[in-house]
Design a protein around this motif. Structure first.
Motif, PDB file in Angstrom:
ATOM      1  N   PHE B 159       0.846  -1.187   0.000  1.00 30.57           N
ATOM      2  CA  PHE B 159       0.000   0.000   0.000  1.00 30.57           C
ATOM      3  C   PHE B 159       0.881   1.235   0.000  1.00 30.57           C
ATOM      4  O   PHE B 159       2.069   1.175   0.276  1.00 30.57           O
ATOM      5  N   ARG B 160       0.257   2.334  -0.294  1.00 31.75           N
ATOM      6  CA  ARG B 160       0.988   3.593  -0.288  1.00 31.75           C
ATOM      7  C   ARG B 160      -0.009   4.732  -0.166  1.00 31.75           C
ATOM      8  O   ARG B 160      -1.057   4.730  -0.833  1.00 31.75           O
ATOM      9  N   GLY B 161       0.271   5.670   0.699  1.00 34.86           N
ATOM     10  CA  GLY B 161      -0.626   6.801   0.899  1.00 34.86           C
ATOM     11  C   GLY B 161      -0.599   7.720  -0.311  1.00 34.86           C
ATOM     12  O   GLY B 161       0.452   7.961  -0.897  1.00 34.86           O
ATOM     13  N   ILE B 162      -1.748   8.188  -0.693  1.00 32.77           N
ATOM     14  CA  ILE B 162      -1.795   9.094  -1.843  1.00 32.77           C
ATOM     15  C   ILE B 162      -2.570  10.358  -1.512  1.00 32.77           C
ATOM     16  O   ILE B 162      -2.909  11.123  -2.406  1.00 32.77           O
ATOM     17  N   GLY B 163      -2.867  10.585  -0.226  1.00 32.34           N
ATOM     18  CA  GLY B 163      -3.581  11.808   0.116  1.00 32.34           C
ATOM     19  C   GLY B 163      -4.360  11.644   1.417  1.00 32.34           C
ATOM     20  O   GLY B 163      -4.160  10.677   2.159  1.00 32.34           O
ATOM     21  N   HIS B 164      -5.227  12.563   1.654  1.00 32.81           N
ATOM     22  CA  HIS B 164      -5.971  12.547   2.909  1.00 32.81           C
ATOM     23  C   HIS B 164      -7.427  12.906   2.660  1.00 32.81           C
ATOM     24  O   HIS B 164      -7.754  13.516   1.658  1.00 32.81           O
ATOM     25  N   SER B 165      -8.245  12.490   3.598  1.00 28.51           N
ATOM     26  CA  SER B 165      -9.671  12.812   3.512  1.00 28.51           C
ATOM     27  C   SER B 165     -10.142  13.282   4.880  1.00 28.51           C
ATOM     28  O   SER B 165      -9.753  12.724   5.907  1.00 28.51           O
ATOM     29  N   ARG B 166     -10.966  14.321   4.873  1.00 25.30           N
ATOM     30  CA  ARG B 166     -11.487  14.880   6.114  1.00 25.30           C
ATOM     31  C   ARG B 166     -12.691  14.054   6.571  1.00 25.30           C
ATOM     32  O   ARG B 166     -13.536  13.696   5.763  1.00 25.30           O
ATOM     33  N   LYS B 167     -12.735  13.788   7.859  1.00 24.77           N
ATOM     34  CA  LYS B 167     -13.880  13.063   8.397  1.00 24.77           C
ATOM     35  C   LYS B 167     -14.615  13.992   9.363  1.00 24.77           C
ATOM     36  O   LYS B 167     -14.001  14.565  10.264  1.00 24.77           O
ATOM     37  N   LEU B 168     -15.926  14.136   9.147  1.00 24.67           N
ATOM     38  CA  LEU B 168     -16.688  15.127   9.902  1.00 24.67           C
ATOM     39  C   LEU B 168     -17.839  14.467  10.638  1.00 24.67           C
ATOM     40  O   LEU B 168     -18.525  13.613  10.084  1.00 24.67           O
ATOM     41  N   PRO B 169     -18.114  14.920  11.860  1.00 22.90           N
ATOM     42  CA  PRO B 169     -19.354  14.505  12.519  1.00 22.90           C
ATOM     43  C   PRO B 169     -20.510  15.321  11.936  1.00 22.90           C
ATOM     44  O   PRO B 169     -20.437  16.546  11.904  1.00 22.90           O
ATOM     45  N   VAL B 170     -21.525  14.654  11.431  1.00 24.96           N
ATOM     46  CA  VAL B 170     -22.634  15.347  10.768  1.00 24.96           C
ATOM     47  C   VAL B 170     -23.978  14.824  11.243  1.00 24.96           C
ATOM     48  O   VAL B 170     -24.087  13.698  11.755  1.00 24.96           O
ATOM     49  N   CYS B 171     -24.976  15.654  11.067  1.00 23.85           N
ATOM     50  CA  CYS B 171     -26.362  15.236  11.310  1.00 23.85           C
ATOM     51  C   CYS B 171     -27.280  16.125  10.497  1.00 23.85           C
ATOM     52  O   CYS B 171     -26.825  17.078   9.864  1.00 23.85           O
ATOM     53  N   SER B 172     -28.571  15.819  10.510  1.00 26.12           N
ATOM     54  CA  SER B 172     -29.534  16.639   9.789  1.00 26.12           C
ATOM     55  C   SER B 172     -29.618  18.016  10.438  1.00 26.12           C
ATOM     56  O   SER B 172     -29.392  18.164  11.638  1.00 26.12           O
ATOM     57  N   ARG B 173     -29.979  19.006   9.644  1.00 30.22           N
ATOM     58  CA  ARG B 173     -30.103  20.346  10.230  1.00 30.22           C
ATOM     59  C   ARG B 173     -31.293  20.430  11.169  1.00 30.22           C
ATOM     60  O   ARG B 173     -31.427  21.358  11.944  1.00 30.22           O
ATOM     61  N   HIS B 174     -32.195  19.423  11.094  1.00 32.68           N
ATOM     62  CA  HIS B 174     -33.359  19.415  11.976  1.00 32.68           C
ATOM     63  C   HIS B 174     -33.097  18.615  13.241  1.00 32.68           C
ATOM     64  O   HIS B 174     -33.955  18.548  14.116  1.00 32.68           O
ATOM     65  N   HIS B 175     -31.932  17.993  13.317  1.00 35.53           N
ATOM     66  CA  HIS B 175     -31.626  17.146  14.472  1.00 35.53           C
ATOM     67  C   HIS B 175     -31.321  18.031  15.686  1.00 35.53           C
ATOM     68  O   HIS B 175     -30.752  19.113  15.535  1.00 35.53           O
ATOM     69  N   HIS B 238     -17.007  10.799   5.832  1.00 37.49           N
ATOM     70  CA  HIS B 238     -15.984  11.466   5.032  1.00 37.49           C
ATOM     71  C   HIS B 238     -16.603  12.561   4.173  1.00 37.49           C
ATOM     72  O   HIS B 238     -17.732  12.444   3.704  1.00 37.49           O
ATOM     73  N   GLU B 239     -15.776  13.571   3.949  1.00 37.32           N
ATOM     74  CA  GLU B 239     -16.231  14.748   3.222  1.00 37.32           C
ATOM     75  C   GLU B 239     -16.780  14.390   1.836  1.00 37.32           C
ATOM     76  O   GLU B 239     -17.801  14.918   1.405  1.00 37.32           O
ATOM     77  N   ALA B 240     -16.097  13.481   1.167  1.00 36.95           N
ATOM     78  CA  ALA B 240     -16.511  13.128  -0.188  1.00 36.95           C
ATOM     79  C   ALA B 240     -17.939  12.590  -0.207  1.00 36.95           C
ATOM     80  O   ALA B 240     -18.664  12.766  -1.188  1.00 36.95           O
ATOM     81  N   TYR B 258     -13.657  19.625  22.336  1.00 31.67           N
ATOM     82  CA  TYR B 258     -12.289  19.291  22.729  1.00 31.67           C
ATOM     83  C   TYR B 258     -11.442  18.738  21.590  1.00 31.67           C
ATOM     84  O   TYR B 258     -10.243  18.605  21.711  1.00 31.67           O
ATOM     85  N   GLN B 259     -12.086  18.361  20.563  1.00 32.53           N
ATOM     86  CA  GLN B 259     -11.337  17.770  19.447  1.00 32.53           C
ATOM     87  C   GLN B 259     -11.320  18.729  18.285  1.00 32.53           C
ATOM     88  O   GLN B 259     -12.115  19.659  18.213  1.00 32.53           O
ATOM     89  N   GLN B 260     -10.465  18.427  17.366  1.00 39.46           N
ATOM     90  CA  GLN B 260     -10.565  19.109  16.084  1.00 39.46           C
ATOM     91  C   GLN B 260     -11.919  18.768  15.467  1.00 39.46           C
ATOM     92  O   GLN B 260     -12.432  17.675  15.647  1.00 39.46           O
ATOM     93  N   ASP B 261     -12.465  19.716  14.738  1.00 42.50           N
ATOM     94  CA  ASP B 261     -13.757  19.450  14.121  1.00 42.50           C
ATOM     95  C   ASP B 261     -13.647  18.307  13.130  1.00 42.50           C
ATOM     96  O   ASP B 261     -14.523  17.469  13.010  1.00 42.50           O
ATOM     97  N   ALA B 262     -12.556  18.317  12.365  1.00 44.09           N
ATOM     98  CA  ALA B 262     -12.413  17.267  11.366  1.00 44.09           C
ATOM     99  C   ALA B 262     -11.142  16.499  11.659  1.00 44.09           C
ATOM    100  O   ALA B 262     -10.107  17.079  11.979  1.00 44.09           O
ATOM    101  N   SER B 263     -11.224  15.184  11.547  1.00 43.22           N
ATOM    102  CA  SER B 263     -10.009  14.390  11.702  1.00 43.22           C
ATOM    103  C   SER B 263      -9.566  13.953  10.312  1.00 43.22           C
ATOM    104  O   SER B 263     -10.381  13.556   9.484  1.00 43.22           O
TER     105      SER B 263
END
Lengths: 294, 294
Positions: B159-175, B238-240, B258-263
DNA sequence: CTCAACCTATCTATAAATCAGATAGAAACT
DNA sequence: AGTTTCTATCTGATTTATAGATAGGTTGAG
């Protein structure tokens, strides 16, 4: 450059799953099939079959090339079926000239059948404006024509009526003539008349249509319909040409006092005696006879 | 069944306009060309050339068959170019597994080049839901994979890393969570969490993501996004996957205390050490190295 | 395990097709 | 009329394809 016999051996061996079975189906010796495939493998540099088992099995590469081989054989079959068609008297090209005054619609169903029956014949459709079908036939540009009947066809032309078409005096709904309940010759004479006229200057057949001293000409009846739609003048046009505009109300048909409102004119299929039709042309001609254009 | 040499003779004779010129171009004797074409004429029953003039001219039928002959030769060239490609080490099939969490978009430009560079390779694209890329590679179903980095890859994987992807905690805007300015672990624990989970029950990599005691699973992150959009629960995606819904406002990203918004999580290209890649796979792998997915 | 059945590769002699070269006759151009 | 360029055809040598026989491998049944 793979030999077709090699490809055939390859394909049937792949289909039957065995060189021996292929040899039986192709009625050749087993050694012939074996040689054919080995030679194909040598020439392509690709191992087509895996012989480790009792019966050979296609390799992955063999499967790829097999599809390509099928494609070659299809091309071959197309070639020979084209040759057989030409051999059986089918022409390679058929040119059909349909005068614009004639509705092409009843022909369309025929053409669909034609396409299936004679897939190798290239069909060409011409739509000459007015009574130019004979010159297209005479010059050999067209093989078969559909046109409004003429008094005299030149020598060497054969024709046969296949129906009739209504010819109507029409003008724009905004034209002064449209306001009248009935029109007679003197009414028509006061306004500009648009007359379809052949490209061929020798052709005088338009002259007998002229009523008004104020005349413009156009080759295409569709162009005339457009001029009329703009509100300019009147003309006697075939129903097929103005059908849509009459339905939309853009153009209106004029009622005449002393004549029938519409005069019927015959539709002929025409061909030349000197350029014999091929199988496709003959078939199309025969089918035209069965039509009843109206 | 026309012999390819005959077709070649036919074609070059038609192109050069002379049998002798064709013999010179093909470096054969003139008699060979003459014989080839005459045999072709006998076998097809069609006169291909009119020999009444000094140089032969194609008949109308010959012109039709010429086009068909070109088509055969094209099939032949396709065949041998396929064979040459296989010969040069190109695979006939290449299967690419792109985990749904990874944005396939940066690959698309590559694939366009790939299509031109390797027109004979059949490409297959799989989009496994979550961390199923390794099993697809292990079983040989896929040749190359793009996936989110794992702690441990099984033996035999490269394997070999070719980049990064942002991971976000998300929910509906009505949640309810969407109403909070910031969320912490205790907030998240109160609501149902949706977790992407592999089809493979052996895979435990999802466990470390679990925060809430109320958990639902789904294989596809897109399905999770749909569930969230309906207003049910939250998830770390993931953002994608959620890009469109974030832009539309259907889903919102949560701000954490306490955490970064996106890991950031690495994106790896993965392949098997045991199934060697063909030319196409190697090229694609190399191009992936040059990418910088973000 | 052995045998029979079926498969492919290879060899050999023969039949067939292919080819180059030579030649004759037709067409086009000087 | 002469020259050039073309195609068709003949001939002998070469190449190629083919059938038949044989050897060796695989498969499955007894």
């Amino acid at each position: 450059m793979p030999h077709p016999d090699q490809l055939n051996a390859f394909i049937t061996a792949a289909e039957t799953g065995s060189f021996s079975a292929a040899s039986r189906r192709l009625k050749k010796a087993q050694s012939a099939i074996s040689n054919a495939i080995i030679n194909l493998e040598i020439e392509t540099g690709v191992e087509l079959f895996d012989r480790s088992k009792r019966s050979p099995v296609l390799t992955e590469e063999g499967e790829t090339l097999l599809r390509s081989a099928y494609s070659i054989m299809e091309s071959h079959h197309d070639f020979i079926s084209r040759a057989m068609a030409l051999n059986a008297g089918e022409e390679s090209h058929l040119c059909l000239a349909i005068e614009q005054n004639v509705s092409a619609q009843p022909l369309m169903e025929l053409l669909i059948v034609f396409e299936e029956k004679y897939p190798h014949i290239e069909l060409e459709l011409l739509d000459p404006g007015t009574s130019d079908v004979p010159s297209l036939l005479r010059s050999g540009r067209a093989d078969l024509g559909l046109m409004m009947e003429q008094e005299h066809y030149p020598k060497g032309f054969l024709f046969r009526g296949i129906g009739h078409s209504r010819k109507l005096p029409v003008c724009s709904r905004h034209h002064p003539l449209a306001k009248l309940d009935q029109v007679d010759h003197s009414d028509l004479r006061r306004y500009r008349q648009l007359v379809p006229r052949s490209l061929d200057l020798e052709d005088k057949s338009h002259e007998e249509q002229i009523l008004s001293p104020k005349v413009w000409y156009a080759e295409s009846p569709f162009v005339i319909a457009e001029v009329l739609s703009a509100g300019l003048g009147w003309a006697s046009l075939h129903e097929a040409v103005v059908k849509e505009q009459l339905e939309q109300g853009t153009l209106v048909a004029l009622k005449r006092t002393y004549q029938q409102d519409a005069s019927l004119q015959g539709v002929d299929v025409v061909w030349s005696r000197h350029k014999p039709l091929g199988k496709g042309g003959q078939w199309l001609l025969n089918e035209c006879f069965k039509l009843n254009v109206s």
